[in-house]
Design an enzyme around this catalytic site. Sequence first.
Site, mmCIF file in Angstrom:
data_model
loop_
_atom_site.group_PDB
_atom_site.id
_atom_site.type_symbol
_atom_site.label_atom_id
_atom_site.label_comp_id
_atom_site.label_asym_id
_atom_site.label_seq_id
_atom_site.Cartn_x
_atom_site.Cartn_y
_atom_site.Cartn_z
ATOM 1 N N LYS A 110 53.545 38.501 -44.848
ATOM 2 C CA LYS A 110 53.701 38.899 -43.431
ATOM 3 C C LYS A 110 53.445 40.394 -43.265
ATOM 4 O O LYS A 110 52.961 40.821 -42.226
ATOM 5 C CB LYS A 110 55.102 38.527 -42.912
ATOM 6 C CG LYS A 110 55.337 37.007 -42.865
ATOM 7 C CD LYS A 110 55.415 36.439 -41.473
ATOM 8 C CE LYS A 110 54.946 35.006 -41.463
ATOM 9 N NZ LYS A 110 55.758 33.991 -40.921
ATOM 10 N N LYS A 192 48.922 27.573 -46.924
ATOM 11 C CA LYS A 192 49.796 26.540 -46.361
ATOM 12 C C LYS A 192 49.547 26.395 -44.864
ATOM 13 O O LYS A 192 49.164 27.353 -44.181
ATOM 14 C CB LYS A 192 51.267 26.849 -46.648
ATOM 15 C CG LYS A 192 51.861 27.929 -45.805
ATOM 16 C CD LYS A 192 53.383 27.871 -45.816
ATOM 17 C CE LYS A 192 53.902 28.793 -44.717
ATOM 18 N NZ LYS A 192 54.995 28.305 -43.965
ATOM 19 N N LYS A 195 52.234 27.775 -38.478
ATOM 20 C CA LYS A 195 52.137 27.905 -37.013
ATOM 21 C C LYS A 195 51.337 29.148 -36.638
ATOM 22 O O LYS A 195 50.504 29.112 -35.754
ATOM 23 C CB LYS A 195 53.538 28.055 -36.407
ATOM 24 C CG LYS A 195 54.435 26.870 -36.596
ATOM 25 C CD LYS A 195 55.741 27.104 -35.826
ATOM 26 C CE LYS A 195 56.924 26.500 -36.537
ATOM 27 N NZ LYS A 195 57.744 27.465 -37.285
#
Length: 325
Positions: A110, A192, A195
């Site tokens: 992130k 992966k 969202k």
Amino acid sequence: MRVLSAIQPTGAIHIGNYLGAIKQWIDLQEKNECIFFICDLHSITIPYDPKEFQKNILETAITYLAAGVNPEKSIFFVQSKVKEHTELCWLLGSVTPVGDLLRMTQYKEKSKQFKKNLDAGILNYPILMAADILLYKANAVPVGEDQAQHVELTRTIARKFNQRFGKTFNEPKTILPKMGARIMSLTNPKKKMSKSMGPQNYISLFDEPEEIEKKVMSAITDSGKEIKYNPVKKPGISNLLVIYSLFSGKPIKELENFFNGKSYSFFKKSLSELLINSLEPFRRKRKELLLRETYIKETLNIGAKRAETIAQSTMEEVKSKMGLV
Ligand code: AQP
């Protein structure tokens, strides 16, 4: 066993979230005391739109209920409504090694993804998750593989707290599904399904049949023609086989035999039909729940009150051990 898990209201819940986490919750709630919540405080650690936030929380609540969470059996609420989560998070910060936070894979990913607005919230995310779990003294946390490292850190934090202030917390175990702990993206099967990577990379539980077909038919596959499970050499087809197997209940071997000699497009057509049918009850329940906003809000309020009772009792114990009362 007390079981706890949560989902962020960051967008449409996809089949990765369902197969990795929610599907297990539904089985677990039959025989255990379960606590499920919407972790809105975690989702403000990345850029978000405050104007859309309450709508997203309601959508996530609808997803939980449509997927089968039973608020009469399980405690079901919104994280920020129980202020003890943030209170315990601050206290646990004093027993959390910064080095461990910097080593978290999610933090590393992130911080690359959001390098222009990298705030302390992303680094501290696992401390809040530890607080979520330890506040209720949960024994087991069903999550997808990406969150297993955070549960491991929760165990470290529990241990460090106990060593310093006396036995207070148990060390929760991670429950990972045997298959489906890491469903991969449709557009990049080496990453992966997520969202925040946008709607093309996932199938939402509520996608309409045309969208499902379009996404499955354009999912990235691999060179060669064989429909064989080999995550290293054939990550695209292997991911689709896992999804097929989990929604059909058929073992991968049986699918490989059945699709032997058939084309990728035949296989994908069959998978999209399976998904359209399997996800139909979710779409239907969502439409019903969209008309019951008051019921959903009341349910969440009742859940928050039940959660608060447990949370307050833990906080009294923690504060007393830490010399804060
Ligand atoms: N691809 C996945 N396969 C299996 N399980 C998954 N989970 C997430 N992605 C997969 C599991 O779903 C639960 C809820 O996840 P979350 O809402 O906390 O957010 P996340 O893990 O960060 O999921 P996303 O979809 O990747 O969201 P964004 O992009 O917003 O960060 C967790 O148990 C998770 O393990």
